[in-house]
Design an enzyme around this catalytic site. Structure first.
Site, PDB file in Angstrom:
ATOM      1  CB  CYS A 135      -6.540  -1.935 -17.753  1.00  0.00           C
ATOM      2  SG  CYS A 135      -7.489  -3.089 -17.395  1.00  0.00           S
ATOM      3  CG  HIS A 161      -1.569   1.265   1.495  1.00  0.00           C
ATOM      4  ND1 HIS A 161      -2.871   1.699   0.846  1.00  0.00           N
ATOM      5  CD2 HIS A 161      -1.311   2.532   2.425  1.00  0.00           C
ATOM      6  CE1 HIS A 161      -3.061   3.016   1.380  1.00  0.00           C
ATOM      7  NE2 HIS A 161      -2.111   3.466   2.078  1.00  0.00           N
ATOM      8  CG  ASN A 211      -2.815  -5.731 -11.244  1.00  0.00           C
ATOM      9  OD1 ASN A 211      -1.926  -5.750 -11.911  1.00  0.00           O
ATOM     10  ND2 ASN A 211      -3.786  -4.665 -10.838  1.00  0.00           N
ATOM     11  CG  ASP A 212      -7.689 -10.137 -10.140  1.00  0.00           C
ATOM     12  OD1 ASP A 212      -7.192 -10.265  -9.163  1.00  0.00           O
ATOM     13  OD2 ASP A 212      -8.997  -9.694 -10.341  1.00  0.00           O
TER      14      ASP A 212
END
Length: 572
Positions: free
Chosen positions: A504, A191, A456-457
């Site tokens: 993306c 983060h 990302n996934d």
């Protein structure tokens, strides 16, 4: 004598300033204190909850103003914790039934919750534990009358040093004075690292021991490009890094000259560089960095930070603003992607052992048309104000796409009957995030207008490695040949049907990945707005034909390391 500490380069830049050490406050209390007035302790706890809500709301609003609604969403989760009766009631009961003080009641109950969540073999639940820990620390500080570290009070040039920076810490950083930060823990996807890139300040994370090496007020240099941190630098080191800092800012100015330039390779092949946004507030950064469109508009942030569903009219106004501002450039809007790591206080989602593989995104929308249809209507109404593309997230089967498209066409007919104008030039696509979808790309390509690869996934699902888990982070490999082969398969399937493919995920703006993606034939690169100019300069210096040869060699590699070596040889 200076001292060099090595860490992970998290955000570009060079910071030179005195260290501002975030010292953990003393939150100790007497758990054996005899309590004579139980209700006053309950009242003390309730007051601390309210004070924490006020404080967190201010922090959230400050984060939204500085960083945008998507980065502020973490505080919506924290505010939900403060409103959760399943947590608040047991604490009040503990104080009353066991006749303990407010601090003890809070600490004992939250410790139990944290222990339960952390013991689950589920990263999502572990993140909820982190939320409870952060919030309970704030409430405890109010009970004890202790001030938590407040970086917003910094009024001179400084480098923040801490074990880690909580979301609350990073949201309070004042860019006017904070030049950078260094932490003991964290990685490039943590983060604090992501927030540092949004703030555009130098950052190094994962040093392991920086808080033990630095004293309050020490002069410190942070090199966010190399991951080097120098404590008490020599005069020569100061001069060298001041020069490096000047070169960095000169380079940023040079990049600005590319703002209105085309993105075209040395052999004349054009590529589209688009931006990812969370709210209309992000549009200024999109324009300032010369984006050629929006490749991902995350609409879920319209639904967050509120206690009820946004109306069709509210959504329409938001979509209209984005389309009008982009003035005819392509805007790819992702329909609601809720569930997984994103919850809504007014939507009672089932508790799942693994919500990332559960009831979320298009699955939820198709099952709850009362949520989905107003969004589709708002998008269709806004379509006449620009070049709108709509994509559905987390699509696993062709039936899901057909059902979503059918619902959209029904709403289009309804709107036309009601007298609304709707564009006839809307492209419909899907996110490719699931390996099954990539495997059937040739089937999907016959029916969709475009693909957008959500790396990302896709990476974590393909390699079965949770990207938030430190224990298996070594398996989260963007350049693994298996990922490159899936990307190639999707791009080739789309091109065969005369369609286009974008990306993306974080990978789209990664300096190592860009040559490979260009070589694989990716049509659109969508990334953080602050990455666009760097990517444009990189692509404008590459040959598409040479990158195609590089990509062909990369997909034949056996390991990620071999792929990275190939790309590194290109840079030499």
């Amino acid at each position: 004598m200076s001292k060099l500490i090595k860490g992970i380069a998290a955000s570009d830049g060079v910071a030179i300033a005195k260290a501002y050490l975030i010292v953990e406050p003393d939150l100790s209390y007497d758990s054996n204190e005899k309590v004579t007035d139980i209700e006053s302790e309950v009242e003390k706890f309730n007051d601390a909850i309210e004070a924490s809500k006020i404080e967190l709301t201010k922090i959230r609003n400050n984060a939204e103003a500085q960083l945008g609604a998507d980065k502020a969403a973490i505080f919506d989760a924290h505010l939900l914790v403060l409103d959760d009766p399943e947590l608040i009631q047991p604490i009040q009961d503990k104080i009353r039934n066991d006749k303990v003080n407010a601090a003890t009641g809070l600490d004992e109950v939250t410790t139990q919750f944290i222990s339960i969540f952390e013991s689950m073999d589920n990263e999502y639940m572990k993140e909820r534990a982190a939320d409870i820990r952060d919030v309970s620390k704030r409430v405890l500080a109010h009970i004890l009358g202790v001030d938590l570290p407040n970086p917003s009070l910094i009024n001179e040039s400084a480098v923040i040093v801490g074990n880690d920076l909580t979301p609350s810490d990073t949201a309070q950083l004042n860019k006017e004075f904070v030049q950078g930060f260094v932490t003991n823990i964290g990685g490039r996807t943590s983060h604090s690292a992501i927030m540092s890139r949004s703030l555009e300040i130098a950052a190094v994370v994962g040093t392991k021991s920086i808080t033990e090496e630095v004293k309050q007020g020490d002069m410190i240099i942070v090199d966010g490009m190399s991951g080097d941190v120098i404590i008490d630098p020599t005069e020569d080191e100061l001069i060298a890094y001041q020069n490096k800092r000047e070169r960095f800012f000169e380079d940023k100015k040079e990049l600005q000259k590319l703002r209105d330039a085309d993105t075209v390779t040395v052999d004349g092949v054009h590529a589209e560089l688009a931006a990812n946004i969370g709210t209309p507030d992000d549009l200024s950064g999109v324009i300032d960095n010369g984006a050629q469109g929006i490749g991902l508009y995350r609409t879920e942030f319209l639904y967050m930070g509120r206690d009820q569903m946004p109306t069709e009219e509210e959504q329409f106004e938001a979509y209209k603003k984005v389309l009008e501002t982009m003035d005819g450039k392509r805007v790819v809007v992702r329909t609601l992607d809720i569930g997984g790591d994103k919850e809504l206080p007014y939507l009672d989602l089932p508790k799942e052992m693994n919500p990332f593989l559960g009831y979320r995104a298009i699955r939820l929308c198709l099952a709850q048309p009362e949520i989905f249809r107003p969004q589709l209507r708002a998008l269709l109404r806004a379509s006449v104000y620009g070049k709108l593309n709509i994509m559905f997230p987390m699509v696993a089967t062709i039936k899901e796409f057909r059902d979503a498209k059918s619902m959209l066409l029904e709403e289009k007919e309804n709107l036309l009957r009601e007298g609304y104008e709707v564009s006839d030039d809307i492209e419909l696509g899907i996110m490719v995030e699931i390996p099954a979808t990539a495997a059937l790309a040739d089937v999907f390509a016959k029916e969709v207008d475009f693909f957008s690869i959500g790396t990302n996934d896709l990476i974590q699902y393909t390699l079965a490695a949770d990207r938030m888990s430190e224990r298996v982070s070594y398996l989260y490999q963007p350049y693994n040949p298996s990922i490159l082969r899936l990307v190639k398969q999707v791009i080739e399937a789309s091109h065969k049907e005369g369609k286009w493919t974008g990306m993306c995920g974080e990978m789209a703006g990664d300096q190592t990945a860009v040559p490979l993606l260009l070589g694989l034939g990716l049509d659109e690169f969508s990334m953080s707005a602050t990455s666009i100019l760097k990517a444009r300069r990189q692509i404008n210096g590459l040959s598409k034909n040479e990158m195609a040869e590089l990509a062909n060699r990369a997909v034949e590699c056996s390991t990620q390391e071999e792929v990275v070596d190939l790309v590194n040889q290109l840079a030499k």
